[in-house]
Design a protein around this motif. Sequence first.
Motif, PDB file in Angstrom:
ATOM      1  N   VAL A 280       0.919  -0.576  -3.876  1.00 43.55           N
ATOM      2  CA  VAL A 280       1.323  -0.755  -5.300  1.00 43.55           C
ATOM      3  C   VAL A 280       2.870  -0.314  -5.301  1.00 43.55           C
ATOM      4  CG1 VAL A 280       1.337  -0.019  -7.710  1.00 43.55           C
ATOM      5  CG2 VAL A 280      -0.775  -0.218  -6.409  1.00 43.55           C
TER       6      VAL A 280
ATOM      7  N   SER B 288      -3.225  -6.598  -2.647  1.00 46.93           N
ATOM      8  CA  SER B 288      -4.167  -5.989  -2.252  1.00 46.93           C
ATOM      9  C   SER B 288      -5.211  -6.976  -1.292  1.00 46.93           C
ATOM     10  CB  SER B 288      -5.155  -5.477  -3.205  1.00 46.93           C
ATOM     11  OG  SER B 288      -5.313  -6.356  -4.354  1.00 46.93           O
TER      12      SER B 288
ATOM     13  N   SER C 291       1.972  -5.359  -6.979  1.00 42.09           N
ATOM     14  CA  SER C 291       0.950  -5.044  -5.904  1.00 42.09           C
ATOM     15  C   SER C 291       0.202  -5.916  -5.296  1.00 42.09           C
ATOM     16  CB  SER C 291      -0.231  -4.308  -6.751  1.00 42.09           C
ATOM     17  OG  SER C 291      -1.272  -5.043  -7.041  1.00 42.09           O
TER      18      SER C 291
END
Lengths: 161, 575
Positions: free
Chosen positions: B65, B87, B85
């Motif tokens: 992030v 992920s 962000s």
Amino acid sequence: MKKLVLLSILLSFSALLFSQNTIPSIKVQDLKGKSIQSDKLLVAGKPLIMSFWATWCKPCVKELDMMFEKLPDWQKETGVQLVAVSIDDSRSTSKVAPFVSGRGWDFPVVLDVNGDLKRALNVVSVPHTLLFDGTGKLVYSHTGYAEGDENELIAKVKGLK
Amino acid sequence: MGRFNRATGTERSVTPAFRPAIVTMPANITVPGLLTVLAMLLFILPLGLRAQSGGRLSGNFQVDVQSYKTDSLIGAPRVDEKLLSNSYANLRYDWGKFSAGLRYEGYLNTLQGFDSKYDGIGIPYLFADYQAEDLGFTVGSFYEQFGSGLLLRAWEDKALGVDNSINGVRVRSTPMPGLRITGLIGRQRHFFGLGEGLVRAIDGEVTLNELIKSLNDKATRLTFGGSFVSKYQKDSDPIYKLPENVGAWAPRLQLNSGGFQLMVEYAGKINDPSADNNFIYKPGEALLLNATYSGSGIGINLTAKRVDNMSFRSDRAENLNKLMINYLPPISKNQIYSLMNLYPYSSQPNGEMGMQAEVMYQVKRGSKIGGKYGTQISLNFSAVNTIERLPVNDTTPVGTNGTMGYTSSFFKLGPDKLLRDFNIEISRKLSQKFKLITSYQYLVYNQLLLEGKGETVKAHVAVADITWKPSEEHAIRMELQGLWTRQDKGNWAMAMLEYSISPHWFFAVIDQWNYGNPDPDKRVHYLYGSMAYARDANRIMISYGKQREGILCVGGVCRNVPAMNGLTMTITSSF
């Protein structure tokens, strides 16, 4: 419906199987170019430290230097084995063997060129160190290296007894 | 962009300004197929875990992030979202010879420095795999490398935004000991979909010592192999007649004897006009030669390489890190210290020729030079030039599209230096508590030809890296670095202080100072602090500060990282 059938088949199979060995059997290479299955790196009955590293990773080299220094004492006490798995890609795979001899390391080093073992053991970044007990069961793993981390590792090895 | 249109005939998937966060899947994976695998993973796995029977569920998770502050001084752009962000989560299930897994990826929205075409979430990686001693097959996504990768290497590196995994089928077979054959067919990953080109490939490898029983235990080992790769992409170019099937081949050889190892791989390719080579019809080739010696306390590595028009992608219109089929390893040292990495070298698929020599030596403990604990010395020299390029005739300039491009004699070095890198590093343990690494580098980097800007940069870099370990758990490390050059952004100084408490804590402060920038307003301090907490295979790191614009390279593949000012948080976990 098909899904359910498939599922029930798989479920019954999984309940039937009892295998404890969690070192995956993946093809890696030793520094002479010989293929080895990764599960064969385990010496039955002896704990195994598997350390993922690369020639360009300073903390990895630090960790392996430290383990190399302490290994004779550790082995006397616990019989633990060390194997270093290099994740160097084809830019530096050929450098691994001269690098290892240039540092005087005498523990086994294998190459995981395609990253198959790395993926099978869910290694995200190096250094990543795993500890398997004498039956090949994963008992501990650690990411990163700070000076002194090897003390926690050997404490875990001793805790196996 | 015009080139792009001409080659494919169409403008492909234009990214809408707003993309709803829905799960997108590769075109070739059906929903029921996905559900089956998911169901399999979700239902068997808990059972397997509870009973300790059957297989093993494992995985990893990573989230990055980053918050952004506009900073015109360092060139950090305005980011509307303020917070972005990336992920990733991998889940896999291993059950004897069988394994299956998937990867979730989320880009909400994509971090600066990565292609914003990633925006959204999806499961771009899904596979089932069965590997027995003599036969194995994979369906779904997989990674593969033939030889040293000159012809085919499907790989991923999240930090680089590289993932050229192949989606399709792969068969691996060992019909007899010492003989290995791999065949595959598929399409490559392209963001959350697949590239339009088809990749068909086969590789065979023979280890003589395993094939012939009487040679099994000989100290000299010989392995030879070869690959053939063919890609198919429809030609809808209105002007040129382009080859739709492009074939490429690569024989290789590896010889080991005692501490010596010799490796040779040659790759050739038929004409493959592409955006990379400005649509010339010249065939491509590459040669990689490597010799190493490993003795007690000494290692030597020599490499020579020649690359001529060897960019190989499954889409001739693509660029950067997208849809690459092959990998051309750069022959420069992978520098770690940040100022030595200010001008990182990456391979030039259109043409380069060079060599590298590296010596690693351990001075014995107890000797005069070695000291009480021994000393490690490593020397590295890399030199890379362009290749010779002569016009095909008197009237056509070199590299004109639609022509053969140029001629080049194989053994002739080109006139331009791309890189000279001389580096010495001495590492010495001074006492039980102190360790010192010193390093010096002289660098010649042709910024004009490598990055298309500026001139040739000549730089001296010096590094001192000191570790003090007052107790078993505590360590303090300091890095001091300096880079001196008259070109580009001028001189830099860098200082770093790091404090670690084993096994959990880590703190660091870094300052990079561009004190010699020709523009006095740009003599900026890039101050950056970070802390991390690690427990077992879990790690959380929080950093705050300014990061300079630069090139991040891993394995010689690079990506531009824009200047940033803000907070970063990274969590990684493996289970």
